[in-house]
Write an enzyme that holds these catalytic residues in place. Structure first.
Site, short mmCIF file in Angstrom:
data_model
loop_
_atom_site.label_atom_id
_atom_site.label_comp_id
_atom_site.label_asym_id
_atom_site.label_seq_id
_atom_site.Cartn_x
_atom_site.Cartn_y
_atom_site.Cartn_z
N HIS A 143 78.09 38.75 46.62
CA HIS A 143 76.73 38.30 46.30
C HIS A 143 75.73 39.45 46.44
O HIS A 143 75.81 40.24 47.38
CB HIS A 143 76.33 37.14 47.20
CG HIS A 143 77.09 35.88 46.93
ND1 HIS A 143 76.51 34.73 46.45
CD2 HIS A 143 78.41 35.59 47.06
CE1 HIS A 143 77.43 33.79 46.30
NE2 HIS A 143 78.60 34.30 46.67
N ASN A 221 87.24 33.50 54.20
CA ASN A 221 86.54 34.55 53.46
C ASN A 221 85.03 34.47 53.66
O ASN A 221 84.43 33.39 53.58
CB ASN A 221 86.87 34.47 51.97
CG ASN A 221 88.33 34.81 51.70
OD1 ASN A 221 89.15 33.96 51.39
ND2 ASN A 221 88.66 36.08 51.87
N HIS A 253 93.32 36.45 48.86
CA HIS A 253 92.16 36.16 49.70
C HIS A 253 92.54 35.80 51.13
O HIS A 253 91.79 36.10 52.08
CB HIS A 253 91.34 35.03 49.09
CG HIS A 253 90.47 35.46 47.96
ND1 HIS A 253 90.97 35.74 46.71
CD2 HIS A 253 89.12 35.68 47.89
CE1 HIS A 253 89.98 36.09 45.91
NE2 HIS A 253 88.85 36.08 46.61
N ASP A 277 87.84 29.43 42.98
CA ASP A 277 86.80 30.47 42.96
C ASP A 277 86.98 31.33 41.71
O ASP A 277 86.73 32.54 41.73
CB ASP A 277 86.86 31.32 44.23
CG ASP A 277 85.55 32.07 44.49
OD1 ASP A 277 84.52 31.71 43.88
OD2 ASP A 277 85.56 33.03 45.27
#
Length: 386
Positions: A143, A221, A253, A277
């Site tokens: 992000h 995560n 992950h 995801d």
């Protein structure tokens, strides 16, 4: 499919048990019954699925894109339709297109697109997942930190205004940038509040769960890990029975050993469910893409920035279910529930999705005995055949 149809010859998993020598009876868009073939109405239309398996359709609560489309790049009905269609090819019959941290304007356009998608009856569209921007910079993952910020009243009101616009609405927030009062308001409006991208400890997670947070976003995560003196978000998720949690089952992950340990440790009634995801690469030949101006590289089942930071996943739901079953050694029935029933429970739509029972939506997948996809049905209509 006509008003009343029976699918015959398959072994049927209803979400609890297997049915042999029976047919799945579909009427309009709903499951009517599972009954012996000899008890079918005279003259009913039948579809043969001899030697195959029929299982509840997969439900994916975190889907950033698919079919070459990324929701952050395109916010309209066509984008949502393409994403849903791309994932239907892999058995997903209900999903939440997910917006990664972005601007207020992009979020508003996404919500408007979701409202139009629901009005248009886009097959497979369950609602939206708004992941950010109210996250922790310390656990930002991919992000964009320049877009992460505290939740303000305008943000809260934007979410509350569309709380009833979808069959499901999920919002991922971090306690670092939201208050207990804000989370309580979201939860009271029926919005599924998920804790994610956060570095807080056990006590804070418990306080936010008590305020109404219901799920945790991609367990392990972008969160504080289980420690000997501070259980972190991971430890709190496993210990608190009220919390559900999504997990990315691609072997990249989360290490398989950690996944097995978590599945053994999780306190109920909250369950761990599979999320992909997935990014725009699913169902496409993309070798990479851009997110918030940064290039994401696709290689060997992995999506990452140039510095190695993981950027979503390059996996579909069927592959995830197979991974849990084949690589983790989890019983097929449990793996199927992780791909369907538990997500339905987390979203509180388990009164109509996640099972094959009378009155439930006729969302199901036909699989070969090898667990390869044969067909996907949404609302009783075949939307994909292999």
């Amino acid at each position: 499919m006509s008003a009343q149809t029976a699918i015959t010859g398959a072994r049927i998993f209803d979400g609890d048990i297997w049915h042999d020598g029976k047919a799945l009876l579909v009427e309009n868009s709903k499951i009517a019954d599972i009954r012996t073939e000899s008890a079918l109405p005279a003259g009913i239309e039948t579809i043969s699925a001899d030697g195959k398996l029929i299982v509840p359709g997969f439900i994916d609560l975190q889907v950033n894109g698919g079919g070459g489309v990324l929701l952050n790049h395109q916010q309209d009905v066509d984008a949502i339709r393409q994403i849903c269609a791309a994932h239907a090819k892999f058995g997903t019959t209900a999903l939440l297109p997910t917006l990664i941290t972005d601007t207020f304007d992009i979020r508003a356009k996404t919500i408007a697109a979701g409202i139009e998608a629901r009005k248009a009856g886009v097959p497979g569209f369950l609602g939206l997942h708004i992941e950010g921007p109210h996250l922790s910079v310390a656990r930002k993952g991919v992000h964009d930190p320049s877009l992460i910020r505290p939740m303000e009243d305008a943000d809260l009101q934007a979410m509350l205004a569309c709380a009833d616009a979808f069959d499901g609405l999920m919002v991922t927030v971090a306690p670092e940038n939201t208050t207990l009062k804000q989370v309580a308001a979201l939860a009271e409006a029926g919005i599924i509040v998920s804790l994610g991208h956060t570095d807080v400890g056990y006590a804070t997670v418990k306080a936010y769960a008590d305020a109404g947070a219901r799920t945790v976003t991609h367990l392990f995560n972008a969160m504080s890990q289980l420690g000997n003196r501070e259980p972190g978000v991971v430890g709190a998720t496993l210990d608190l029975g009220s919390l559900y949690a999504g997990i990315i089952a691609d072997g990249i992950h989360v290490d398989p050993a950690s996944m097995r340990a978590a599945l053994r440790a999780k306190q109920g009634p909250g369950k761990i469910f599979i999320v992909t995801d997935a990014m725009s690469t699913i169902g496409s030949d993309q070798t990479g893409f851009f997110l918030n101006g940064r290039e994401i590289f696709r290689k060997d089942g992995r999506l990452a920035l140039a510095d190695g930071t993981l950027a979503g996943a390059d996996i579909d739901m069927l592959s995830s279910v197979r991974f849990v079953h084949e690589k983790l050694g989890i019983a097929l029935e449990e793996a199927l529930c992780m791909g369907s029933a538990y997500a339905a429970q987390a979203m509180r739509v388990d009164d109509r999705k996640g099972r094959l029972a009378a009155g439930y939506d006729a969302d199901f997948v036909v699989l070969a005995k090898t667990l390869d996809i044969a067909a996907t049905y949404i609302g009783g209509a075949c939307v994909h055949t292999a």
